[in-house]
Design a protein around this motif. Structure first.
Motif, PDB file in Angstrom:
ATOM      1  N   GLY A  33       0.829  -1.199   0.000  1.00 26.74           N
ATOM      2  CA  GLY A  33       0.000   0.000   0.000  1.00 26.74           C
ATOM      3  C   GLY A  33       0.857   1.239   0.000  1.00 26.74           C
ATOM      4  O   GLY A  33       2.037   1.165   0.304  1.00 26.74           O
ATOM      5  N   ALA A  37      -1.231   4.338   4.340  1.00 24.68           N
ATOM      6  CA  ALA A  37      -2.363   3.416   4.194  1.00 24.68           C
ATOM      7  C   ALA A  37      -2.660   2.674   5.502  1.00 24.68           C
ATOM      8  O   ALA A  37      -3.702   2.037   5.634  1.00 24.68           O
ATOM      9  N   SER A 205      -5.415   0.324   1.488  1.00 23.94           N
ATOM     10  CA  SER A 205      -5.618   1.672   0.993  1.00 23.94           C
ATOM     11  C   SER A 205      -6.526   2.386   1.975  1.00 23.94           C
ATOM     12  O   SER A 205      -7.558   1.833   2.369  1.00 23.94           O
ATOM     13  N   THR A 297      -7.484   1.009  -6.243  1.00 25.17           N
ATOM     14  CA  THR A 297      -7.444   2.283  -5.523  1.00 25.17           C
ATOM     15  C   THR A 297      -7.595   3.469  -6.455  1.00 25.17           C
ATOM     16  O   THR A 297      -7.709   4.592  -5.999  1.00 25.17           O
TER      17      THR A 297
END
Lengths: 303, 266
Positions: A33, A37, A205, A297
């Motif tokens: 991530g 995150a 995320s 994302t």
């Protein structure tokens, strides 16, 4: 290791929002991530140095809230920053760290040469750590994390900031650890690192987990097989964004290019050619974790 | 309750703290000059006062109203000031450096060590060093004939008590520091304490109002306590100084342990 509804809040900010995951003995498990995150907060809770705000967590079959010291005794921790003791030599860094674990002096001294060998720092044993390069410090921190022969090692961005050669050397050392059956948990924002090392990973995320699986499964599920990257000449970007509609199974529009997903790259290429859109270059490649991340994302991992 | 926790921690987890001390010893072994300089500085002051300033000043009025040589008057104050400086620098600059710059404590806390181990270990090390300095300085005082009473032996535990008091408050203050600039405030606070706490002259040179202000200075209580012990003017009033310093140690210790816990384990 089992986490259910794991949550961490700092005042108003929710760093980790009710995440669930399991890590099996002997596997390499990754948290992928971008910065912010919630990866490091998660690692700190697992390392029993940060109390949970909510949810439950079992690490090595124990509860970090009550058995923190016992858990830490069996963990190796490689923090994001190299927390080496700048006032001590390479050998003394390993020695005193072993003592922090309560290991007898003789036992620590026996273990040091093996670890220096592992970290490929044998010829730097008596140097002050301040003169080591970034890659050497990183390897020292990894060796230090192994002084207590841990059952599980937590690595927070093990290769961030290292040059390519130093990264490969670190990866090589980590592969060696997995061969010895040590469970590895690592965070990273590098796709290649996750693909190289992880058996299984979760994509994080905004404080939550958005996908879970092996790198191969994630790519198959979220990205498809092949990818065509199309770039446009200056001034023709807008035409490119709109003119390629309908080609491939999915499209991702980035600032400098359009990424088209599909199963057959040849077919995609010819569709683009026949669309009449003016194109500067086309590149066919295999789908990667980066595509997974983009899909999940809506943004690239490393801008 | 916190005191209870502290006592329990001392008895059951003393071994954890001793590992932190072992680390500080290892570092000191590599930097012996820094260690020695902490002892040499007050001794240089003492020589300067005995050989130079003391000859000019002659005798001054001691705590019991009788005359004492200026060197015998100033020497205990130097011992007290060095106990203060040692404890404050270690607990402010030292802790700040290790916590924020070196991230040393983050590394320690990833092991089975706890924040209490770290705090006790650092205080313990600072006190061991203070003890060594106090004993060395007392030896110099005895050799120079500046000790007037066997009560002077108690000046060493008094210096240790000062170390606890100033170390605990210093550590509490260090947890509020954000940058090196903040640390300049520490120097700004120490210098007037050093100069004006009836260190180099008796309290009664001040007017009444300034005397009362001076009695709020923690160094004043340390100086008055140690001076009375080395000059042998013992009275129940000394317990007041002890109480003042002990209160500082307890309050500073509670604040420091609470703040350290919050900061190290967010």
């Amino acid at each position: 290791m089992v986490a259910r509804g794991l949550t961490k809040r700092f005042g108003e900010l929710t760093a980790v929002d009710a995440i669930d995951f399991d890590v099996h003995t002997g596997e390499v498990f990754g948290f992928l991530g971008p910065n912010g995150a919630g990866k490091t907060s998660t690692m700190r809770m697992i390392g029993a140095v940060s109390p949970l705000t909510g949810g439950t967590l079992q690490v090595l079959d124990r509860d970090p809230a009550t058995d923190g010291a016992e858990i830490r005794a069996r963990l190796g921790v490689v923090p994001q920053e190299n927390t080496v003791d700048e006032e001590l030599s390479v050998t003394d860094n390993l020695y005193i760290y072993g003592r922090y674990f309560g290991m007898p002096r003789a036992q620590v001294r026996r273990r040091i040469p093996e670890l220096l060998e592992f970290a490929q720092l044998t010829d730097r044993a008596d140097d002050k750590v301040t003169v080591l390069s970034g890659g050497m410090k990183r390897r020292l921190v990894i060796a230090r994390a192994l002084i207590n022969t841990p059952s599980m090692v937590l690595l927070d961005e093990p290769t961030t900031g290292l040059d390519p050669q130093a990264r490969h050397l670190v990866w090589d050392r980590l592969h060696e650890l997995t061969r010895q059956g040590v469970t590895l948990l690592l965070t990273t924002h590098y796709m290649d690192e996750a693909e190289q090392l992880c058996d299984r990973l979760v994509v994080m995320s905004d404080a939550t987990i958005v996908a879970e699986g092996s790198p191969r499964e994630l790519i198959a599920t979220y990205a498809g097989r092949e990818v065509l990257e199309v770039r446009f000449p200056p001034g023709h970007r807008y035409a490119g964004w709109t003119g390629l509609d309908g080609i491939g199974s999915r499209r991702e529009v980035l600032a400098d290019r359009v990424i088209i997903y599909g199963d057959d790259a040849e077919q995609l290429t010819s569709a683009v050619t026949h669309s009449g859109v003016e194109v500067a270059s086309m590149l066919v490649r295999r789908a990667s974790l980066e595509d997974v991340f983009l899909r999940l994302t809506g943004r690239r991992l490393i801008e | 309750m916190l005191t209870g926790q502290l006592i329990a921690a001392v008895t059951t987890r003393g071994s954890g703290a001793s590992r932190v001390i072992e680390r500080d010893l290892l570092v000191t072994r590599n930097n012996l000059m820094v260690f020695v300089s902490g002892f040499v500085e007050p001794v240089f002051y003492l020589f300067a006062i005995d050989v130079g300033l003391g000859r000019l000043v002659g005798d001054v009025t001691g705590p019991d109203g009788g005359p004492v040589s200026y060197a015998a008057f100033a020497a205990p104050a130097l011992l007290a000031a060095s106990a203060m400086n040692g404890a404050v620098y270690e607990s402010t600059f030292g802790i700040f450096f290790k916590m924020r710059w070196g991230k040393l404590y983050d590394a320690m806390l990833a092991t089975p060590l706890t924040p209490t181990d770290v705090a006790l270990g650092e205080i313990g090390w600072s006190q061991l060093r203070g003890l060594a300095y106090a004993c060395a300085f007392m030896t110099v005082m005895v050799v120079m004939g500046l000790v007037a009473s066997p009560w002077a032996v108690l000046a060493i535990p008094a210096a240790i008590l000062m170390g606890f008091a100033f170390g605990a408050v210093g550590m509490a203050v260090a947890t509020f520091m954000r940058s090196w600039v903040d640390l300049d405030m520490v120097n700004l606070a120490l210098l007037p304490l050093f100069l004006f706490s009836a260190t180099f002259y008796p309290l009664d040179v001040y007017p009444r109002s300034l005397q009362m202000l001076t009695q709020l200075s923690p160094l004043y209580h340390g100086v008055a306590l140690i001076r009375s012990l080395t000059l042998g003017t013992i009275g129940p009033g000394l317990l007041l100084h002890v109480a003042f310093l002990a209160a500082m140690a307890v309050v500073g210790g509670i604040v420091a342990s609470r703040r350290l816990h919050e900061q190290l384990l967010p």
